[in-house]
Write an enzyme that holds these catalytic residues in place. Structure first.
Site, mmCIF file in Angstrom:
data_model
loop_
_atom_site.group_PDB
_atom_site.id
_atom_site.type_symbol
_atom_site.label_atom_id
_atom_site.label_comp_id
_atom_site.label_asym_id
_atom_site.label_seq_id
_atom_site.Cartn_x
_atom_site.Cartn_y
_atom_site.Cartn_z
ATOM 1 N N TRP A 183 0.852 -1.189 0.000
ATOM 2 C CA TRP A 183 0.000 0.000 0.000
ATOM 3 C C TRP A 183 0.883 1.233 0.000
ATOM 4 O O TRP A 183 1.880 1.286 0.722
ATOM 5 C CB TRP A 183 -0.917 0.029 1.232
ATOM 6 C CG TRP A 183 -1.682 1.328 1.311
ATOM 7 C CD1 TRP A 183 -2.796 1.661 0.603
ATOM 8 C CD2 TRP A 183 -1.347 2.477 2.110
ATOM 9 N NE1 TRP A 183 -3.179 2.950 0.908
ATOM 10 C CE2 TRP A 183 -2.301 3.473 1.824
ATOM 11 C CE3 TRP A 183 -0.321 2.763 3.016
ATOM 12 C CZ2 TRP A 183 -2.286 4.737 2.424
ATOM 13 C CZ3 TRP A 183 -0.288 4.018 3.615
ATOM 14 C CH2 TRP A 183 -1.272 4.978 3.330
ATOM 15 N N GLU A 224 -2.994 -2.993 -2.596
ATOM 16 C CA GLU A 224 -4.159 -2.492 -1.860
ATOM 17 C C GLU A 224 -4.493 -1.062 -2.276
ATOM 18 O O GLU A 224 -3.673 -0.158 -2.167
ATOM 19 C CB GLU A 224 -3.859 -2.534 -0.359
ATOM 20 C CG GLU A 224 -4.944 -1.926 0.506
ATOM 21 C CD GLU A 224 -4.556 -1.889 1.973
ATOM 22 O OE1 GLU A 224 -5.396 -1.483 2.793
ATOM 23 O OE2 GLU A 224 -3.403 -2.263 2.305
ATOM 24 N N LYS A 226 -6.924 2.543 -2.302
ATOM 25 C CA LYS A 226 -7.543 3.428 -1.328
ATOM 26 C C LYS A 226 -8.242 4.541 -2.082
ATOM 27 O O LYS A 226 -7.754 5.008 -3.112
ATOM 28 C CB LYS A 226 -6.483 3.997 -0.379
ATOM 29 C CG LYS A 226 -7.053 4.726 0.826
ATOM 30 C CD LYS A 226 -5.966 5.013 1.850
ATOM 31 C CE LYS A 226 -6.562 5.655 3.092
ATOM 32 N NZ LYS A 226 -5.559 5.860 4.159
ATOM 33 N N ASP A 257 -9.693 -3.601 1.154
ATOM 34 C CA ASP A 257 -9.813 -3.095 2.526
ATOM 35 C C ASP A 257 -11.203 -2.498 2.671
ATOM 36 O O ASP A 257 -11.608 -1.638 1.888
ATOM 37 C CB ASP A 257 -8.738 -2.034 2.783
ATOM 38 C CG ASP A 257 -8.741 -1.531 4.221
ATOM 39 O OD1 ASP A 257 -9.785 -0.996 4.653
ATOM 40 O OD2 ASP A 257 -7.713 -1.640 4.907
ATOM 41 N N HIS A 260 -11.653 1.314 2.369
ATOM 42 C CA HIS A 260 -10.983 2.044 1.304
ATOM 43 C C HIS A 260 -11.840 2.317 0.090
ATOM 44 O O HIS A 260 -11.335 2.446 -1.028
ATOM 45 C CB HIS A 260 -9.715 1.292 0.893
ATOM 46 C CG HIS A 260 -8.607 1.424 1.879
ATOM 47 N ND1 HIS A 260 -7.320 0.997 1.629
ATOM 48 C CD2 HIS A 260 -8.576 1.942 3.128
ATOM 49 C CE1 HIS A 260 -6.562 1.242 2.680
ATOM 50 N NE2 HIS A 260 -7.310 1.804 3.612
ATOM 51 N N HIS A 284 -8.577 -6.901 4.104
ATOM 52 C CA HIS A 284 -8.354 -6.212 5.362
ATOM 53 C C HIS A 284 -9.727 -5.787 5.865
ATOM 54 O O HIS A 284 -10.384 -4.954 5.231
ATOM 55 C CB HIS A 284 -7.475 -4.970 5.178
ATOM 56 C CG HIS A 284 -6.017 -5.255 5.182
ATOM 57 N ND1 HIS A 284 -5.067 -4.258 5.127
ATOM 58 C CD2 HIS A 284 -5.326 -6.422 5.245
ATOM 59 C CE1 HIS A 284 -3.856 -4.797 5.149
ATOM 60 N NE2 HIS A 284 -3.986 -6.103 5.214
ATOM 61 N N ASP A 292 -12.367 6.368 5.880
ATOM 62 C CA ASP A 292 -11.413 5.313 6.231
ATOM 63 C C ASP A 292 -10.805 5.585 7.603
ATOM 64 O O ASP A 292 -9.667 6.006 7.731
ATOM 65 C CB ASP A 292 -10.315 5.237 5.165
ATOM 66 C CG ASP A 292 -9.270 4.187 5.502
ATOM 67 O OD1 ASP A 292 -9.632 3.168 6.103
ATOM 68 O OD2 ASP A 292 -8.094 4.408 5.167
ATOM 69 N N ASP A 294 -10.660 3.368 10.295
ATOM 70 C CA ASP A 294 -10.010 2.209 10.933
ATOM 71 C C ASP A 294 -10.429 2.015 12.387
ATOM 72 O O ASP A 294 -9.599 1.907 13.280
ATOM 73 C CB ASP A 294 -8.482 2.325 10.831
ATOM 74 C CG ASP A 294 -7.977 2.079 9.420
ATOM 75 O OD1 ASP A 294 -8.317 1.027 8.865
ATOM 76 O OD2 ASP A 294 -7.257 2.927 8.871
ATOM 77 N N ASP A 323 -7.390 -4.716 10.153
ATOM 78 C CA ASP A 323 -6.583 -3.502 10.070
ATOM 79 C C ASP A 323 -7.328 -2.356 10.735
ATOM 80 O O ASP A 323 -8.225 -1.764 10.145
ATOM 81 C CB ASP A 323 -6.278 -3.174 8.605
ATOM 82 C CG ASP A 323 -5.380 -1.951 8.463
ATOM 83 O OD1 ASP A 323 -4.912 -1.437 9.493
ATOM 84 O OD2 ASP A 323 -5.142 -1.515 7.316
#
Length: 416
Positions: A183, A224, A226, A257, A260, A284, A292, A294, A323
């Protein structure tokens, strides 16, 4: 009623709708989740970066952050001891461990800098996954693999190649393939005048990285995407479309993810499409709150839907990792809640009469399908989960929290 008695009652309830709970528990036991090391120290690492950069950040200052490799390993070991089953750990390259007086920049990292992580994993019989760290570094201030500065771009190409060698080392030592995920934080805060050139440079960088000779049965390289990050709101060079096409053409993995994408997109809807064109898909799982962000994974609707698609698509085809990084709460509790919730979601999916539900859809019996889906929501999945915890030697229900509370009092609060 005891946990065993409640499980027996739940087994009969699920048997009535064609679900074998014993088989579900055996299947759940075989699904490893890769637990990310960076939750334990707020993504700081050990290579001297000292703080986050690259469009990501942590918030909060809860006491007890791990300050060195031994503290982080102790915390991860404690968390893993309260999560049922055998799992994996997920490391970033910035968590290299150097001997006293030693240091290596990221393009010079070697397997020896991760030998103590291998010892940690071998003691627990678990595998290791890996990530190049293309952020929190002076050479990542503007761009990395898409940089217009050839010296900087070459530095990061060497870094990722070094990480492939380290991933091979992990796989060889552990006897299990290592997923190595790339990433990058490259992008533009405002509307760019040229989107093509940075992406062309990223493509060339990846081509150079993958031109090296490595064992593809040992290292699963993933990319990955985003949608945006802080300071790169208008354009992310490594977009989903770029990486999905690159991965497909170059026979590597496309990692999804769940934070993302645009807030109206959901990863659960993407998995089935990806599995039609890729042998494996890397995930993820996180919890985005409006963006995003997390947050710790909850037992919420989207996590359940992701788990359903994992089970229906074939869990052996999904490389599953979490993640998130939350510094506002006890960091061990964050790991344990997130990991156990992902397992609960997988168990919930395993306890569904998936063939029956698929048949009802095929026959367009949508009324009965809806009724059954809704009734199953109140079936005793919790009783099956508590039994799973018990037979795997970890505390059931909320009983694990007492151990975290004691660990916080005896260990975490003594870290000044």
């Amino acid at each position: 009623m005891t946990i065993n008695e409640r499980y027996e009652a739940a087994r009969e309830a699920y048997k009535a709708v064609g679900v074998n709970t014993d088989e579900a528990l055996e299947a759940l036991k075989r699904i490893p989740i890769s637990m990310h090391c960076w939750q334990g120290d707020d993504v700081i690492g050990f290579d001297g970066a000292g703080g986050l950069s690259g469009g990501i950040q942590t918030t909060g200052n809860y006491p007890g952050r791990a300050r060195n490799p031994q503290e982080l390993m102790n915390d991860m070991g404690k968390a893993l001891s309260l999560i049922p089953g055998k799992h994996r750990i997920n490391l970033h390259a910035s968590y290299a461990i150097f001997e006293e007086g030693e240091w290596a920049d990221r393009d010079q990292l070697e397997p020896k800098h991760f030998a103590k992580w291998v010892e940690f994993a071998k003691e627990r019989g678990i595998g290791i996954d890996f990530n190049p760290t293309l952020f929190s570094h002076p050479k990542a201030e503007n761009a990395t693999l898409s940089s217009e500065d050839e010296e900087i771009r070459s530095f990061w190409i060497r870094h990722v190649q070094a990480c492939i060698r380290i991933s091979e080392y992990f796989a060889g030592e552990q006897g299990t393939p290592c997923t190595m995920n790339i990433w990058i934080p490259d992008g533009f805060k405002d509307v760019p005048a040229d989107r093509t050139s940075p992406r062309a440079r990223l493509k060339d960088s990846l081509d150079q990285i993958l031109s090296m000779d490595y064992d593809k049965t040992k290292v699963y390289v993933a990319v990955e995407s985003k949608v945006f990050g802080i300071g790169m709101e208008s354009c992310t060079v490594g977009s989903h479309e770029f990486y999905m096409n690159y991965a497909s053409k170059n026979d590597i993995l496309c990692l999804l993810d769940s934070g993302h994408y645009h807030p109206t997109e959901v990863v659960s809807d993407k998995i089935s499409s990806m599995l039609l064109f890729f042998d494996k898909v890397a995930l993820h799982v996180t919890r985005p709150v409006r963006w995003d962000s997390d947050h710790v994974v909850l037992f919420d609707d989207e996590t359940k839907e992701i788990a359903k698609e994992i089970i229906r698509g074939g869990a052996d085809r999904i490389l599953l990792a979490l993640d998130f990084f939350d510094a506002s709460i006890n960091r061990l509790s964050a790991w344990i809640v997130g990991m156990r919730n992902m397992q609960k979601a997988l168990l919930n999916a395993l306890l569904l009469p998936n063939e029956t539900l698929a048949r009802l859809q095929e026959e367009r019996e949508f009324t009965e399908q809806m009724m059954l889906q809704e009734e199953l929501k109140l079936y005793p999945v919790g009783d099956v989960w508590n039994y799973f915890c018990e037979i795997n030697g970890v505390p059931a229900k909320e009983d694990w929290f007492e151990e975290v509370r004691s660990y916080e009092k005896e260990v975490l609060l003594n870290r000044k």
